[in-house]
Design an enzyme around this catalytic site. Structure first.
Site, PDB file in Angstrom:
ATOM      1  N   HIS A 134       0.790  -1.155  -0.026  1.00 23.72           N
ATOM      2  CA  HIS A 134      -0.039  -0.172   0.012  1.00 23.72           C
ATOM      3  C   HIS A 134       0.759   1.298   0.095  1.00 23.72           C
ATOM      4  O   HIS A 134       1.700   1.297   0.520  1.00 23.72           O
ATOM      5  CB  HIS A 134      -0.892  -0.115   1.209  1.00 23.72           C
ATOM      6  CG  HIS A 134      -1.848   1.014   1.306  1.00 23.72           C
ATOM      7  ND1 HIS A 134      -1.722   2.215   2.277  1.00 23.72           N
ATOM      8  CD2 HIS A 134      -3.074   1.005   0.776  1.00 23.72           C
ATOM      9  CE1 HIS A 134      -2.896   2.774   2.054  1.00 23.72           C
ATOM     10  NE2 HIS A 134      -3.797   2.133   1.137  1.00 23.72           N
ATOM     11  N   GLU A 180       1.685  -7.220   3.116  1.00 22.50           N
ATOM     12  CA  GLU A 180       0.354  -7.282   3.502  1.00 22.50           C
ATOM     13  C   GLU A 180      -0.223  -8.699   3.476  1.00 22.50           C
ATOM     14  O   GLU A 180       0.295  -9.498   2.825  1.00 22.50           O
ATOM     15  CB  GLU A 180      -0.571  -6.443   2.216  1.00 22.50           C
ATOM     16  CG  GLU A 180      -0.463  -5.084   2.328  1.00 22.50           C
ATOM     17  CD  GLU A 180      -1.056  -4.191   1.264  1.00 22.50           C
ATOM     18  OE1 GLU A 180      -2.117  -4.647   0.755  1.00 22.50           O
ATOM     19  OE2 GLU A 180      -0.803  -3.100   0.785  1.00 22.50           O
ATOM     20  N   ASP A 209       1.011  -5.985   7.293  1.00 21.48           N
ATOM     21  CA  ASP A 209      -0.288  -5.134   7.334  1.00 21.48           C
ATOM     22  C   ASP A 209      -1.456  -5.809   7.131  1.00 21.48           C
ATOM     23  O   ASP A 209      -1.703  -6.466   5.798  1.00 21.48           O
ATOM     24  CB  ASP A 209      -0.149  -4.214   6.223  1.00 21.48           C
ATOM     25  CG  ASP A 209      -1.330  -3.073   6.098  1.00 21.48           C
ATOM     26  OD1 ASP A 209      -2.375  -3.337   6.719  1.00 21.48           O
ATOM     27  OD2 ASP A 209      -1.201  -2.120   5.453  1.00 21.48           O
ATOM     28  N   HIS A 212      -6.738  -5.785   5.377  1.00 23.33           N
ATOM     29  CA  HIS A 212      -7.873  -6.415   4.701  1.00 23.33           C
ATOM     30  C   HIS A 212      -8.033  -8.191   5.155  1.00 23.33           C
ATOM     31  O   HIS A 212      -8.826  -8.738   4.539  1.00 23.33           O
ATOM     32  CB  HIS A 212      -7.733  -6.582   3.075  1.00 23.33           C
ATOM     33  CG  HIS A 212      -7.715  -5.185   2.553  1.00 23.33           C
ATOM     34  ND1 HIS A 212      -8.779  -4.260   2.374  1.00 23.33           N
ATOM     35  CD2 HIS A 212      -6.708  -4.413   2.321  1.00 23.33           C
ATOM     36  CE1 HIS A 212      -8.459  -3.123   1.850  1.00 23.33           C
ATOM     37  NE2 HIS A 212      -7.213  -3.001   1.874  1.00 23.33           N
ATOM     38  N   LYS A 243     -12.054  -0.710   7.992  1.00 25.23           N
ATOM     39  CA  LYS A 243     -12.538  -1.772   7.239  1.00 25.23           C
ATOM     40  C   LYS A 243     -13.396  -2.955   7.693  1.00 25.23           C
ATOM     41  O   LYS A 243     -14.435  -2.290   8.248  1.00 25.23           O
ATOM     42  CB  LYS A 243     -11.203  -2.449   6.266  1.00 25.23           C
ATOM     43  CG  LYS A 243     -10.809  -1.124   5.429  1.00 25.23           C
ATOM     44  CD  LYS A 243      -9.376  -1.573   5.364  1.00 25.23           C
ATOM     45  CE  LYS A 243      -8.835  -0.210   4.265  1.00 25.23           C
ATOM     46  NZ  LYS A 243      -7.511  -0.007   3.880  1.00 25.23           N
TER      47      LYS A 243
HETATM   48  C1  LIG Z   1      -6.532   1.325   3.798  1.00 20.42           C
HETATM   49  C2  LIG Z   1      -5.106   0.831   4.094  1.00 20.42           C
HETATM   50  C3  LIG Z   1      -4.298   1.342   4.824  1.00 20.42           C
HETATM   51  C4  LIG Z   1      -4.548   2.785   5.265  1.00 20.42           C
HETATM   52  O1  LIG Z   1      -5.606   2.629   6.177  1.00 20.42           O
HETATM   53  P1  LIG Z   1      -6.388   3.839   6.523  1.00 20.42           P
HETATM   54  O2  LIG Z   1      -7.112   3.620   7.797  1.00 20.42           O
HETATM   55  O3  LIG Z   1      -7.422   4.049   5.531  1.00 20.42           O
HETATM   56  O4  LIG Z   1      -5.448   5.234   6.879  1.00 20.42           O
HETATM   57  C5  LIG Z   1      -3.031   0.539   4.876  1.00 20.42           C
HETATM   58  N1  LIG Z   1      -2.795  -0.393   4.295  1.00 20.42           N
HETATM   59  C6  LIG Z   1      -3.605  -1.159   3.640  1.00 20.42           C
HETATM   60  C7  LIG Z   1      -3.206  -2.446   2.805  1.00 20.42           C
HETATM   61  C8  LIG Z   1      -4.945  -0.601   3.171  1.00 20.42           C
HETATM   62  O5  LIG Z   1      -5.547  -1.165   2.374  1.00 20.42           O
END
Ligand SMILES: *Cc1c(COP(=O)(O)O)cnc(C)c1O
Length: 402
Positions: A134, A180, A209, A212, A243
């Site tokens: 990201h 991720e 991360d 999702h 999310k």
């Molecule tokens: C949405 C997202 C972010 C950022 O998160 P926010 O809370 O929207 O700032 C970071 N990493 C990934 C993979 C994302 O999809």
């Protein structure tokens, strides 16, 4: 200021010419499966609210109660005098949820990524990123000043070569690998077990991360790391609250020392006003729902919807709630999204710079809140407009081009 205006107009014109112009769409309804978007009622297949919690009564009630008790604003950054009860409760709930020693919430996932990576690394260190991570991680990498290397997406051999290079190259510095768990624009999963094995073999650290993955994977909804049984081996577990958890914010879970260091060093945490109490309180309610029975029930509904769409449209597949429909050409993707929208189906076109040039796609996301009828309408629209077979053609074109 004619010079200023002209310069900006030139820049905008270049964006338009490339088919990359974006503008905001005003929604006059909550974030649910049926939305009212610019006067038109649409079925919403664009949200990251995978479990349908954004408009859940428990989250709304938690926010209202927090406002009544703690007010609308936080008043200051958390280290000054803005560290309110709801923030501490969220941090504790996150640590309990993820089974880590400690956790720290941020105002957004973006802030969590930028604050954490820059707190941990400097120019003496090496940062190794998957090609598709990201933008928040890419920006963090640039800001940190660390030596940056990128490995081909989910390619363990490519990563190993870089780790070997880093082992030779580093002089006492740290090597941090960032991936991720579920890739946001492709919906595929990272091979976490193999990644853990590799980073341990080469003495690197791993940051995952789970933006999702959180709420969706694992027996308790903790994420892909739970599902794969490797959560304890990951130094830095990141996620977002905006999310599947239904509210807003970002977080880092890990050791007490990691969290203490972030409180002292993460600039996006230190130099920013604490999130409003309502945000922290609804986030806590979201974590509680996701880790309990209701979360499990909603996960089942979501996976049922994913199965149904991929069975009815054999050209599509996904291991997550994100189903990319690859188109390729930017203008074509926008056109297809536009004609679907006219038929009441909202699936956004995603273009450069969110994805690579020539890799434009419709990013279809499913939610537990979609009813059987919603899914039937989606499938009918995609079939009628021949979107999927068109998309597969796009994929083939891209492959021969690259
Ligand atoms: C949405 C997202 C972010 C950022 O998160 P926010 O809370 O929207 O700032 C970071 N990493 C990934 C993979 C994302 O999809």
């Amino acid at each position: 200021m004619p010079g200023f205006a002209r310069k900006l107009e030139e820049k905008l014109e270049a964006i338009r010419k490339a088919g990359l112009y974006r503008s905001l769409r005003r929604l006059n309804s909550p974030q649910t499966s049926r939305i009212e978007c610019e006067g038109q009622r649409c079925l919403n297949f664009s949200s990251n609210d995978y479990l349908g919690l954004a408009d859940h009564p428990a989250l709304k009630e938690a926010a209202i109660k927090a406002i009544e008790k703690f007010g609308a604003g936080s008043g200051a950054s958390r280290l000054i005098c803005g560290s309110l009860g709801p923030h501490h409760e969220l941090d504790e709930t996150l640590a309990e949820f993820k089974r880590t020693e400690a956790a720290l919430s941020f105002s957004s996932g973006y802030a969590a990524a930028v604050g954490t990576i820059t707190a941990l690394l400097d120019k003496n260190d090496v940062l190794v990123l998957d090609k598709l991570v990201h933008a928040s991680i890419v920006d963090a990498a640039r800001l940190s000043g660390a030596k940056l290397r990128v490995f081909a997406h989910n390619d363990l051999e490519s990563l190993e070569q870089i780790l070997q290079w880093a082992q030779r190259e580093r002089s006492g510095g740290t090597v941090l690998v960032v991936v991720e768990s579920v890739y946001s624009m492709d919906g595929d999963l990272a091979p976490l077990r193999e990644l853990v094995r590799l980073k341990e073999r080469y003495g690197a650290w791993l940051m995952v991360d789970e933006a999702h993955g959180t709420g969706l994977f694992g027996a308790h909804g903790r994420g892909v790391a739970e599902q794969e049984g490797v959560a304890d081996a990951i130094e830095i577990q990141m996620g977002t609250v905006g999310k599947a958890l239904g509210a807003a914010g970002g977080y880092i879970c890990g050791s007490r020392a990691l969290i203490d260091l972030l409180v002292n060093r993460a600039r996006s945490f230190i130099f920013s006003t604490a999130p409003v109490p309502a945000a922290a309180a609804s986030a806590t309610a979201g974590v509680r729902l996701v880790s309990g029975e209701e979360g499990e029930k909603r996960r089942q509904l979501l996976w049922k919807n994913v199965r149904r769409v991929t069975e009815e449209l054999p050209g599509l597949s996904s291991s997550s709630a994100i189903i990319p429909i690859l188109v390729g050409d930017e203008r074509q993707a926008v056109e297809t999204a536009g004609s679907l929208r006219q038929n009441g189906i909202f699936i956004p076109a995603v273009r450069y710079p969110t994805v690579a040039r020539g890799q434009a796609r419709l990013r279809l996301t499913l939610s537990a809140s979609h009813s059987e009828q919603d899914i039937a309408e989606l499938v009918r629209a995609l079939k009628t407009q021949n979107v999927v077979s068109h998309a597969r053609h796009g994929e083939i074109v891209n492959k021969t081009m690259s």
